[in-house]
Design a protein around this motif. Structure first.
Motif, PDB file in Angstrom:
ATOM      1  N   LEU A   8      -5.918   7.422   1.058  1.00 47.24           N
ATOM      2  CA  LEU A   8      -5.227   6.395   1.844  1.00 47.24           C
ATOM      3  C   LEU A   8      -6.169   5.713   2.823  1.00 47.24           C
ATOM      4  N   ALA A   9      -7.057   6.472   3.435  1.00 50.03           N
ATOM      5  CA  ALA A   9      -8.005   5.897   4.393  1.00 50.03           C
ATOM      6  C   ALA A   9      -8.952   4.899   3.733  1.00 50.03           C
ATOM      7  N   GLY A  10      -9.185   5.070   2.437  1.00 49.39           N
ATOM      8  CA  GLY A  10     -10.108   4.194   1.724  1.00 49.39           C
ATOM      9  C   GLY A  10      -9.471   2.973   1.081  1.00 49.39           C
ATOM     10  N   VAL A  11      -8.161   2.819   1.222  1.00 44.37           N
ATOM     11  CA  VAL A  11      -7.487   1.667   0.613  1.00 44.37           C
ATOM     12  C   VAL A  11      -7.867   0.401   1.371  1.00 44.37           C
ATOM     13  N   THR A  12      -8.278  -0.615   0.631  1.00 41.19           N
ATOM     14  CA  THR A  12      -8.619  -1.911   1.195  1.00 41.19           C
ATOM     15  C   THR A  12      -7.934  -3.004   0.395  1.00 41.19           C
ATOM     16  N   PRO A  13      -7.760  -4.169   0.958  1.00 39.97           N
ATOM     17  CA  PRO A  13      -8.069  -4.607   2.322  1.00 39.97           C
ATOM     18  C   PRO A  13      -7.123  -3.971   3.340  1.00 39.97           C
ATOM     19  N   PRO A  35       3.068  13.915  -1.492  1.00 35.54           N
ATOM     20  CA  PRO A  35       2.348  13.136  -2.494  1.00 35.54           C
ATOM     21  C   PRO A  35       1.275  13.954  -3.205  1.00 35.54           C
ATOM     22  N   VAL A  36       1.046  13.597  -4.456  1.00 35.56           N
ATOM     23  CA  VAL A  36      -0.051  14.150  -5.261  1.00 35.56           C
ATOM     24  C   VAL A  36      -0.822  12.955  -5.788  1.00 35.56           C
ATOM     25  N   LEU A  37      -2.138  13.011  -5.675  1.00 30.72           N
ATOM     26  CA  LEU A  37      -2.979  11.931  -6.169  1.00 30.72           C
ATOM     27  C   LEU A  37      -3.232  12.132  -7.654  1.00 30.72           C
ATOM     28  N   TRP A  38      -2.838  11.133  -8.451  1.00 26.76           N
ATOM     29  CA  TRP A  38      -3.018  11.164  -9.896  1.00 26.76           C
ATOM     30  C   TRP A  38      -4.202  10.284 -10.275  1.00 26.76           C
ATOM     31  N   ARG A  39      -4.704  10.504 -11.463  1.00 22.90           N
ATOM     32  CA  ARG A  39      -5.794   9.693 -12.000  1.00 22.90           C
ATOM     33  C   ARG A  39      -5.427   8.210 -11.900  1.00 22.90           C
ATOM     34  N   GLY A  40      -6.390   7.390 -11.606  1.00 17.72           N
ATOM     35  CA  GLY A  40      -6.147   5.961 -11.527  1.00 17.72           C
ATOM     36  C   GLY A  40      -5.637   5.494 -10.177  1.00 17.72           C
ATOM     37  N   GLY A  41      -5.701   6.350  -9.158  1.00 14.95           N
ATOM     38  CA  GLY A  41      -5.285   5.941  -7.826  1.00 14.95           C
ATOM     39  C   GLY A  41      -3.790   5.801  -7.648  1.00 14.95           C
ATOM     40  N   GLY A  64       6.518   6.989  -7.611  1.00 11.52           N
ATOM     41  CA  GLY A  64       5.346   6.826  -6.771  1.00 11.52           C
ATOM     42  C   GLY A  64       4.859   5.400  -6.731  1.00 11.52           C
ATOM     43  N   PHE A  65       3.601   5.243  -6.318  1.00 12.97           N
ATOM     44  CA  PHE A  65       3.040   3.904  -6.198  1.00 12.97           C
ATOM     45  C   PHE A  65       1.522   3.948  -6.297  1.00 12.97           C
ATOM     46  N   ALA A  66       0.957   2.779  -6.526  1.00 10.75           N
ATOM     47  CA  ALA A  66      -0.499   2.601  -6.519  1.00 10.75           C
ATOM     48  C   ALA A  66      -0.791   1.354  -5.689  1.00 10.75           C
ATOM     49  N   PRO A  67      -1.618   1.496  -4.660  1.00  3.14           N
ATOM     50  CA  PRO A  67      -1.949   0.347  -3.811  1.00  3.14           C
ATOM     51  C   PRO A  67      -3.124  -0.442  -4.388  1.00  3.14           C
ATOM     52  N   ARG A  68      -2.862  -1.250  -5.390  1.00  2.00           N
ATOM     53  CA  ARG A  68      -3.909  -2.065  -6.010  1.00  2.00           C
ATOM     54  C   ARG A  68      -4.286  -3.223  -5.078  1.00  2.00           C
ATOM     55  N   LYS A  69      -5.492  -3.716  -5.220  1.00  6.44           N
ATOM     56  CA  LYS A  69      -5.930  -4.821  -4.350  1.00  6.44           C
ATOM     57  C   LYS A  69      -5.066  -6.062  -4.529  1.00  6.44           C
ATOM     58  N   ALA A  70      -4.737  -6.397  -5.767  1.00  6.90           N
ATOM     59  CA  ALA A  70      -3.986  -7.625  -6.034  1.00  6.90           C
ATOM     60  C   ALA A  70      -2.509  -7.484  -5.667  1.00  6.90           C
ATOM     61  N   ARG A  71      -1.930  -6.305  -5.931  1.00  2.00           N
ATOM     62  CA  ARG A  71      -0.512  -6.089  -5.661  1.00  2.00           C
ATOM     63  C   ARG A  71      -0.202  -4.603  -5.685  1.00  2.00           C
ATOM     64  N   LEU A  72       0.945  -4.253  -5.146  1.00  2.65           N
ATOM     65  CA  LEU A  72       1.403  -2.864  -5.152  1.00  2.65           C
ATOM     66  C   LEU A  72       2.146  -2.603  -6.454  1.00  2.65           C
ATOM     67  N   SER A  73       1.885  -1.467  -7.060  1.00  5.19           N
ATOM     68  CA  SER A  73       2.629  -1.033  -8.243  1.00  5.19           C
ATOM     69  C   SER A  73       3.552   0.098  -7.816  1.00  5.19           C
ATOM     70  N   TYR A 101       6.018  -4.703  -9.512  1.00  8.39           N
ATOM     71  CA  TYR A 101       4.868  -5.171  -8.758  1.00  8.39           C
ATOM     72  C   TYR A 101       5.336  -5.980  -7.564  1.00  8.39           C
ATOM     73  N   LEU A 102       4.751  -5.672  -6.420  1.00  7.89           N
ATOM     74  CA  LEU A 102       5.037  -6.398  -5.186  1.00  7.89           C
ATOM     75  C   LEU A 102       3.727  -6.964  -4.659  1.00  7.89           C
ATOM     76  N   ASN A 103       3.704  -8.249  -4.352  1.00  4.61           N
ATOM     77  CA  ASN A 103       2.512  -8.832  -3.735  1.00  4.61           C
ATOM     78  C   ASN A 103       2.396  -8.409  -2.286  1.00  4.61           C
ATOM     79  N   LYS A 104       3.537  -8.381  -1.598  1.00  2.00           N
ATOM     80  CA  LYS A 104       3.582  -7.999  -0.186  1.00  2.00           C
ATOM     81  C   LYS A 104       4.794  -7.101   0.023  1.00  2.00           C
ATOM     82  N   LEU A 105       4.570  -5.972   0.646  1.00  2.00           N
ATOM     83  CA  LEU A 105       5.664  -5.052   0.916  1.00  2.00           C
ATOM     84  C   LEU A 105       6.722  -5.712   1.803  1.00  2.00           C
ATOM     85  N   ALA A 106       6.295  -6.588   2.692  1.00  2.00           N
ATOM     86  CA  ALA A 106       7.228  -7.258   3.605  1.00  2.00           C
ATOM     87  C   ALA A 106       8.239  -8.130   2.863  1.00  2.00           C
ATOM     88  N   GLU A 107       7.952  -8.493   1.624  1.00  2.00           N
ATOM     89  CA  GLU A 107       8.876  -9.324   0.846  1.00  2.00           C
ATOM     90  C   GLU A 107       9.968  -8.507   0.159  1.00  2.00           C
TER      91      GLU A 107
END
Length: 133
Positions: A8-13, A35-41, A64-73, A101-107
């Motif tokens: 989590l600390a390494g998630v950017t931006p 939470p458990v960290l699975w392959r592929g972030g 669960g979820f994956a915090p991808r740079k382009a969008r949240l899965s 997929y969410l571009n912004k969690l606030a939406e």
């Protein structure tokens, strides 16, 4: 292997990092599982065991979820049910077979997202054994 806090600390931006931390707390509250960290972030909450008609079997994250740079899965496994009525109230999103997929969690309406996660877990538990993490 990376632990969850380090991941989590390494998630950017920075915005995606804040969203990932918020989603982690959200999923822990909604599921009651760690939470458990699975392959592929991917951060998973709970697991399920499956065996297909082909005989192939395995274990995967229940939600669960994956915090991808382009969008949240956001993962709602395994995607058998039609959650259209819930999704119409969620807010701006796109969907895949077992994820959305969410571009912004606030939406997203977080109360509706909670309803979706709970409905997905209930549906999954009708089909496969679900285990806490």
């Amino acid at each position: 292997m990376t632990d969850v806090p380090t991941f989590l600390a390494g998630v950017t931006p920075e915005r995606r990092h804040r969203e990932a931390v918020e989603l982690d707390a959200f999923f822990q509250r909604v599921t009651g599982w760690k939470p458990v960290l699975w392959r592929g972030g991917m951060l998973g909450y709970g697991t399920y065991d499956y065996t297909y008609a082909s005989g192939r079997s395995g274990n995967f994250l229940a939600t669960g979820f994956a915090p991808r740079k382009a969008r949240l899965s956001i993962y709602v496994m395994p995607g058998y049910s039609d959650f259209g009525p819930i999704l119409t109230r969620l807010g701006k999103h796109a969907k895949g077979k077992s994820c959305l997929y969410l571009n912004k969690l606030a939406e997203a309406d977080m109360e509706v997202l909670e309803e979706l996660i709970r409905a997905g877990l209930a549906d999954l538990a009708k089909r496969w054994p679900v285990h806490p993490t």
